[in-house]
Design an enzyme around this catalytic site. Sequence first.
Site, mmCIF file in Angstrom:
data_model
loop_
_atom_site.group_PDB
_atom_site.id
_atom_site.type_symbol
_atom_site.label_atom_id
_atom_site.label_comp_id
_atom_site.label_asym_id
_atom_site.label_seq_id
_atom_site.Cartn_x
_atom_site.Cartn_y
_atom_site.Cartn_z
ATOM 1 N N CYS A 93 2.463 29.195 9.780
ATOM 2 C CA CYS A 93 1.580 30.276 10.612
ATOM 3 C C CYS A 93 1.604 29.461 12.033
ATOM 4 O O CYS A 93 1.824 28.500 12.330
ATOM 5 C CB CYS A 93 0.262 30.040 9.908
ATOM 6 N N HIS A 94 1.624 30.186 12.823
ATOM 7 C CA HIS A 94 1.598 29.720 14.530
ATOM 8 C C HIS A 94 0.625 28.742 14.663
ATOM 9 O O HIS A 94 0.730 27.836 15.726
ATOM 10 C CB HIS A 94 1.548 30.917 15.270
ATOM 11 N N THR A 95 -0.834 28.799 13.816
ATOM 12 C CA THR A 95 -1.727 27.914 14.204
ATOM 13 C C THR A 95 -1.166 26.225 14.112
ATOM 14 O O THR A 95 -1.496 25.366 14.681
ATOM 15 C CB THR A 95 -2.945 28.048 13.355
ATOM 16 N N HIS A 115 -1.318 25.399 6.141
ATOM 17 C CA HIS A 115 -2.906 25.919 5.583
ATOM 18 C C HIS A 115 -2.571 27.361 4.989
ATOM 19 O O HIS A 115 -3.422 27.787 4.448
ATOM 20 C CB HIS A 115 -3.763 26.195 6.558
ATOM 21 N N GLU A 116 -1.142 27.784 4.657
ATOM 22 C CA GLU A 116 -0.899 29.087 4.166
ATOM 23 C C GLU A 116 -0.018 28.804 2.969
ATOM 24 O O GLU A 116 1.035 28.230 2.960
ATOM 25 C CB GLU A 116 0.048 29.835 5.283
ATOM 26 N N CYS A 145 -19.259 28.457 0.976
ATOM 27 C CA CYS A 145 -19.993 27.520 -0.037
ATOM 28 C C CYS A 145 -20.767 28.583 -0.889
ATOM 29 O O CYS A 145 -21.298 27.927 -1.719
ATOM 30 C CB CYS A 145 -20.830 26.646 1.039
ATOM 31 N N CYS A 148 -25.060 29.155 2.042
ATOM 32 C CA CYS A 148 -25.549 29.226 3.547
ATOM 33 C C CYS A 148 -25.909 30.664 3.753
ATOM 34 O O CYS A 148 -25.662 31.576 3.292
ATOM 35 C CB CYS A 148 -24.843 28.505 4.503
ATOM 36 N N CYS A 151 -22.965 32.871 4.187
ATOM 37 C CA CYS A 151 -22.078 33.229 2.984
ATOM 38 C C CYS A 151 -23.116 34.291 2.448
ATOM 39 O O CYS A 151 -22.515 35.321 1.794
ATOM 40 C CB CYS A 151 -22.018 32.085 2.321
ATOM 41 N N CYS A 159 -18.958 30.519 7.132
ATOM 42 C CA CYS A 159 -20.003 29.544 6.470
ATOM 43 C C CYS A 159 -20.076 28.185 7.404
ATOM 44 O O CYS A 159 -19.345 27.907 8.118
ATOM 45 C CB CYS A 159 -18.629 29.026 5.252
ATOM 46 N N ARG A 163 -16.566 26.412 7.501
ATOM 47 C CA ARG A 163 -15.917 27.241 8.480
ATOM 48 C C ARG A 163 -14.933 26.649 9.217
ATOM 49 O O ARG A 163 -14.772 25.362 9.073
ATOM 50 C CB ARG A 163 -16.931 27.678 9.458
ATOM 51 N N CYS A 223 -3.504 33.265 4.669
ATOM 52 C CA CYS A 223 -3.817 33.041 6.303
ATOM 53 C C CYS A 223 -3.500 34.548 6.912
ATOM 54 O O CYS A 223 -4.205 35.547 6.953
ATOM 55 C CB CYS A 223 -3.265 31.912 6.868
ATOM 56 N N ARG A 472 7.465 35.488 8.349
ATOM 57 C CA ARG A 472 6.899 34.225 7.733
ATOM 58 C C ARG A 472 8.092 34.013 7.001
ATOM 59 O O ARG A 472 9.055 34.375 6.316
ATOM 60 C CB ARG A 472 5.960 34.805 6.644
HETATM 61 P P1 NAD Z 1 3.775 34.675 15.848
HETATM 62 O O1 NAD Z 1 4.311 33.230 16.727
HETATM 63 O O2 NAD Z 1 4.577 35.050 14.720
HETATM 64 O O3 NAD Z 1 3.494 36.124 16.537
HETATM 65 C C1 NAD Z 1 2.972 35.814 18.096
HETATM 66 C C2 NAD Z 1 3.724 36.855 18.695
HETATM 67 O O4 NAD Z 1 3.102 37.120 19.872
HETATM 68 C C3 NAD Z 1 4.894 36.699 19.084
HETATM 69 O O5 NAD Z 1 6.003 37.600 18.785
HETATM 70 C C4 NAD Z 1 5.171 36.263 20.631
HETATM 71 O O6 NAD Z 1 6.233 36.752 21.236
HETATM 72 C C5 NAD Z 1 3.944 37.222 20.937
HETATM 73 N N1 NAD Z 1 3.202 36.886 22.553
HETATM 74 C C6 NAD Z 1 2.736 35.760 22.879
HETATM 75 N N2 NAD Z 1 2.495 35.738 24.019
HETATM 76 C C7 NAD Z 1 2.325 36.969 24.381
HETATM 77 C C8 NAD Z 1 1.768 37.467 25.579
HETATM 78 N N3 NAD Z 1 1.250 36.907 26.570
HETATM 79 N N4 NAD Z 1 1.807 38.987 25.597
HETATM 80 C C9 NAD Z 1 2.487 39.542 24.539
HETATM 81 N N5 NAD Z 1 2.856 38.832 23.393
HETATM 82 C C10 NAD Z 1 2.961 37.648 23.302
HETATM 83 O O7 NAD Z 1 2.422 34.181 15.293
HETATM 84 P P2 NAD Z 1 1.462 34.407 14.248
HETATM 85 O O8 NAD Z 1 1.724 33.576 12.954
HETATM 86 O O9 NAD Z 1 1.607 35.819 13.961
HETATM 87 O O10 NAD Z 1 0.004 34.171 14.732
HETATM 88 C C11 NAD Z 1 -0.546 35.023 15.843
HETATM 89 C C12 NAD Z 1 -1.729 34.246 16.347
HETATM 90 O O11 NAD Z 1 -2.759 34.476 15.442
HETATM 91 C C13 NAD Z 1 -1.618 32.860 16.740
HETATM 92 O O12 NAD Z 1 -2.514 32.946 17.971
HETATM 93 C C14 NAD Z 1 -2.514 32.357 15.736
HETATM 94 O O13 NAD Z 1 -2.855 31.061 15.836
HETATM 95 C C15 NAD Z 1 -3.485 33.185 15.362
HETATM 96 N N6 NAD Z 1 -4.115 33.213 13.931
HETATM 97 C C16 NAD Z 1 -5.501 33.557 14.018
HETATM 98 C C17 NAD Z 1 -6.048 33.515 12.885
HETATM 99 C C18 NAD Z 1 -7.446 33.669 13.005
HETATM 100 O O14 NAD Z 1 -8.210 33.672 11.739
HETATM 101 N N7 NAD Z 1 -8.157 34.140 13.920
HETATM 102 C C19 NAD Z 1 -5.418 33.452 11.616
HETATM 103 C C20 NAD Z 1 -4.001 33.058 11.663
HETATM 104 C C21 NAD Z 1 -3.462 33.217 12.868
HETATM 105 ZN ZN ZN Z 2 -2.662 30.487 9.760
#
Ligand code: NAD
Ligand code: ZN
Length: 479
Positions: A93-95, A115-116, A145, A148, A151, A159, A163, A223, A472
Amino acid sequence: MMKQNGILVHSTGGRSTLPPFFHHKYHPQHLHYSTKRSLRVVKAAMSNTAGQVIKCKAAVSWEAGKPLVIEEVEVAPPQANEVRIKILFTSLCHTDVYFWEAKGQKPAFPRIFGHEAAGVVESVGEGVTDLKPGDTVLPVFTGECKECRHCKSEESNMCDLLRINTDRTVMLSDGKSRFIAKGKPIYHFLGTSTFSEYTVAHVGSVAKIDPAAPLDKVCVLSCGISTGLGAAINVAKPKKGSSVAVFGLGAVGLAAAEGARISGASRIIGVDLNASRFEQAKKFGVTEFVNPKDHDKPVQEYMRPIWEGIEIVGQSLLCSFKYSMVIAEMTDGGVDRSIECTGSIAAMISAFECVHDGWGVAVLVGVPNRDDSFKTHPINLLNERTLKGTFFGNFKPRTDLPRLVEKYVNKDRSHGLLEGALQTIYLGVDDLTVGLMLQELDLQLEKFITHEVSFSDINKAFDYMLKGEGLRCIIRMGA
Ligand code: NAD
Ligand code: ZN
């Protein structure tokens, strides 16, 4: 049946349900650790390791941005309220990438990311009653959990105990790592660290799922896909016939687009800087596209009618006005909902400012850099726009995830994947508009899986993500 990684597994026989678009890259001839028989074999292979240190392979990130190195690691037995899991499949994942790059995040190395994922419980620590060895599970980066206030609240998945905490690098109970490589303790990531053949997690961060689930597919629910889907159906809640802008068309954004589509949105506007995303996004119901790179009129030209007299600070902010004005022009004043899935602060501000005044709701999902701050003029809020954010799409991991998996497993019996589960979950959250969604749900996890690599090739998964190729990439452990 074939032997893989010392474990007998069933092959899917090469039959593919993927659209032709993906065939050249993804080869789903690999397994299913899904049948009861193959799980029994996995369980038998693990029966002698409880209480002992396990030596196995893990992909260790020694330095920011440098390729991961497959090392032999020692994984300590689980302590009280922990479980040790044999990871079978993980994905990127991107995170993971942000924290590995550590450009906008706090560096913590050496670390085991990931994490995925999906796997099987190998052994459990003292006090664990909800899980037992042999259970099939999805580790989740944010826990539940069940005790809390969060939850117990229907409205929250934040959580108190478990969290998401990106700064935590050790186990909660004793502040220590369970991994050692080359004599050194290795940091954990998000309480999951799934880029290891075995990992240790708090029991509250582990969802028990149907043993019949194909783990090489449902791992993506732990995720990205649940997050995007939930951001749409649980948080943005678009109405039938409404317009939704999705910023970022990676796996998370496209899952959000699926959620918008099944909610009945009639216009789904995809925004991405990577034009190659657009063709793929059509398969997920995205109806129109905006590439900010195609809109290079001077920013002021868009801004002048509304923003005259308001002081604007910072280039990213200027950039965000550009996007939002383009979308406002396309939609007669703004979209009804927007869902940001990029991690870019400019896109976050833009996602907020492009929603219609009076009723628009924007949902932030992307993980920002640690020093980012969200700047907008307060008039945008006074004009009755709503800004929200979510982790894991507001799903409660241990309660909701098994139901999502269940519906995927039973998809052949119901007419649409996840439909019933979403209906149940959505009804639990808000039953007002449930009637207008889910008529046509056809969310297929396979559509999100564009690549597969062996564990030894894990760095290729990083390359694909950095190049913006595919959605993915499944990483097959032990191979
Ligand atoms: P990814 O890299 O596969 O997709 C992100 C997309 O955003 C890409 O296609 C990229 O070209 C585009 N992008 C980047 N900057 C941009 C901008 N300024 N304008 C327009 N498009 C733009 O990533 P992903 O795995 O799909 O994750 C996406 C986001 O979600 C990441 O920031 C990730 O950390 C976050 N995330 C959050 C949670 C949550 O629970 N909140 C969970 C998972 C992932
Ligand atoms: Zn993730």
